[in-house]
Design a protein around this motif. Sequence first.
Motif, short mmCIF file in Angstrom:
data_model
loop_
_atom_site.label_atom_id
_atom_site.label_comp_id
_atom_site.label_asym_id
_atom_site.label_seq_id
_atom_site.Cartn_x
_atom_site.Cartn_y
_atom_site.Cartn_z
N UNK A 364 69.62 21.97 67.01
CA UNK A 364 69.79 23.35 66.55
C UNK A 364 69.18 23.55 65.17
N UNK A 365 69.86 24.30 64.31
CA UNK A 365 69.26 24.63 63.01
C UNK A 365 69.94 23.86 61.88
N UNK A 366 69.29 23.88 60.69
CA UNK A 366 69.87 23.25 59.51
C UNK A 366 71.20 23.91 59.16
N UNK A 383 69.25 11.13 53.37
CA UNK A 383 67.85 10.89 53.73
C UNK A 383 67.29 11.96 54.67
N UNK A 384 68.12 12.43 55.62
CA UNK A 384 67.67 13.48 56.54
C UNK A 384 67.43 14.78 55.79
N UNK A 385 68.30 15.11 54.84
CA UNK A 385 68.12 16.35 54.08
C UNK A 385 66.83 16.30 53.26
N UNK A 386 66.51 15.13 52.72
CA UNK A 386 65.25 14.99 51.98
C UNK A 386 64.05 15.20 52.91
N UNK A 387 64.12 14.65 54.13
CA UNK A 387 63.04 14.82 55.09
C UNK A 387 62.90 16.28 55.49
N UNK A 388 64.02 16.96 55.65
CA UNK A 388 64.00 18.39 55.99
C UNK A 388 63.33 19.19 54.89
N UNK A 389 63.65 18.86 53.63
CA UNK A 389 63.05 19.56 52.50
C UNK A 389 61.54 19.41 52.51
N UNK A 480 70.75 23.07 51.33
CA UNK A 480 70.73 21.66 51.73
C UNK A 480 71.60 20.81 50.82
N UNK A 481 71.54 21.09 49.51
CA UNK A 481 72.28 20.29 48.53
C UNK A 481 73.78 20.56 48.62
N UNK A 482 74.13 21.82 48.72
CA UNK A 482 75.54 22.20 48.61
C UNK A 482 76.25 22.37 49.94
N UNK A 483 75.49 22.66 50.99
CA UNK A 483 76.10 22.99 52.28
C UNK A 483 76.66 24.40 52.32
N UNK A 484 76.49 25.16 51.24
CA UNK A 484 77.08 26.49 51.13
C UNK A 484 76.09 27.58 51.53
N UNK A 485 76.62 28.79 51.73
CA UNK A 485 75.79 29.94 52.04
C UNK A 485 75.17 30.51 50.76
#
Length: 606
Positions: A364-366, A383-389, A480-485
């Motif tokens: 699905x989505x980030x 590591x996945x969040x860095x790859x997504x960035x 990505x960093x915070x998980x927040x909206x």
Amino acid sequence: MAKLYLTALVLVCFHYFAVSDFQGDALYAFKKALNATSSQLGDWNLNHVNPCSSWSNIMCNGNNVTAITLPTMGFTGTLSPEIAVIKSLSTLNLEGNYITGGIPAEFGNLTNLVTLDLGNNSLIDQIPSSLGNLKNLRFLTLSQNHLTGSIPETLSTLPSLINLFLDSNNLSGQIPEQLFQVSKFNFSGNKLDCGNNSRWSCDSDSTNSGASNKSKVGLLAGPISGLMVTLLLVGLLLLLCKHRYKGYKGEVFEDVPGEIDRKIAFGQLKRFAWRELQLATENFSEENVIGQGGFGKVYKGVLADGTKVAVKQSTNYERLGGDASFLREVEMISVAVHRNLLRLIGFCTTQTERLLVYPYMQNLSVANRLRELKPGEPILDWPTRKRVALGTARGLGYLHEHCNPKIIHRDVKAANVLLDEDFEAVVGDFGLAKLVDVKKTSVTTQVRGTAGHIAPEYLSTGKSSEKTDVFGYGIMLLELITGQRAIDFSRFDEDDDVLLLDHVKKLEREKRLNIIVDENLTNYDIREVETLAQVALLCTQQSSASRPTMSQVIRMLEGEGLGERWEEWQHLEVIRRQDYERMQRRFELGNDSIYKQEAIELSGGR
């Protein structure tokens, strides 16, 4: 007469198997050279002689293979020259893999080829001059490889060529003069000499105007015994044919085309029948809904061949601009081909439906993986969040700097960054995207996008540019960093900033960036978090001119040039903060003088 019919039938079956055998052999050799795994092309099986019966990613006209479409499959091998024996081939698409080696000179034998897309691979060596034999070729894409040498003069002789993309290679020498007459071309990212065409900067877009009948065989009456023997032999042959032709599908789908079909002419896209998609989605069951927005709904589906897809159903096409939005998304995704951009498989239009068909992204989505996890589902690790960035940056960089004309997405956010089976980022939802003339720096239009992600200059003036996307990308990094909206009204009650950007800026000033990290993350490097936050704050500066380009963002994420830019940003931020505090004091002092004047007037004589 019965013998004559039997002979004819034997010849037909012999031709059927002979055609199937040589095509199957060539395709199987092609599969082996690509290092395809069984999970990738498992149904390319020599026991099923006819590729047109059940092999995936193959299109045929009768028993002749006409198209091979294998984009973004993850192949790491080379290109087999044996595929060149399939003279009926009109489309060969291998974009977005990791294919190495050179382009076989034998590809010049594919004289019916209309589309050749080998872009975004790791191909080396020179472009073979034999490609000049492809007199029917209209679309040639070799972008983003490691090709060397000069552009063959023979490409200038291709009479049908309308799209030529050779950007981002290691090509050198002078570009043949005639290639500047092609309707669309891109030579950027090489060491090429434009010659007398320097006005194009070697990377521009030219503005030049520029079911068969089948014979029927009948059975004539004859002696009963002879006829029965003949029928038995015919039955055995037909049974053999049916057994070898395993992929026959008993249901044929047809639809009445809608008016919009006249405007869609993208040869690589498949036109689906509505009934086909109805069956794939179990009659568009609500249980299969995987996404929903102003455009309509997205359904998970499974095609008859087992391919998992996402079907986007437009519900607003009857409103003003609805069909334009549908066409825009088809056009954008057809033009922009990159491993970090969502690939469009096909579409369906009827008098009452507008449907787009994409590969199914099982993760699905980030946004979904950050904030809508179901019990037991793994979180996005660091590591996945860095790859997504990095993957998202590369996709947007391709839109801005390698598409011609360039494309502004205009709605970059975590919800529009999808995740494939390997959790690689795939930028999707081009419904608000805009094609931009390379001669213009911005486009004025009605403001569109998602609150909290819209750049300030776009919000105030309606002018969007690639820096509009850079701002949205910066907000996505903060997600990505915070998980927040991007906007969270729950913080309003805590006397804190509603906007995520303001919240992060405040914590950065207070040197408390560590407290913004997503509480679900347990293993991360705080220095890497700070790096991503710094890039995000550089991307979300008030002035669009101060924001980096996406290519600069990519370099910063890869460890180049961030320190100097960040130091400059901090210096400017101190000055901006001092100016703001100075203005605030003046405002307060001004109010005080007004109050004192009112007190004097009130205490005076009446």
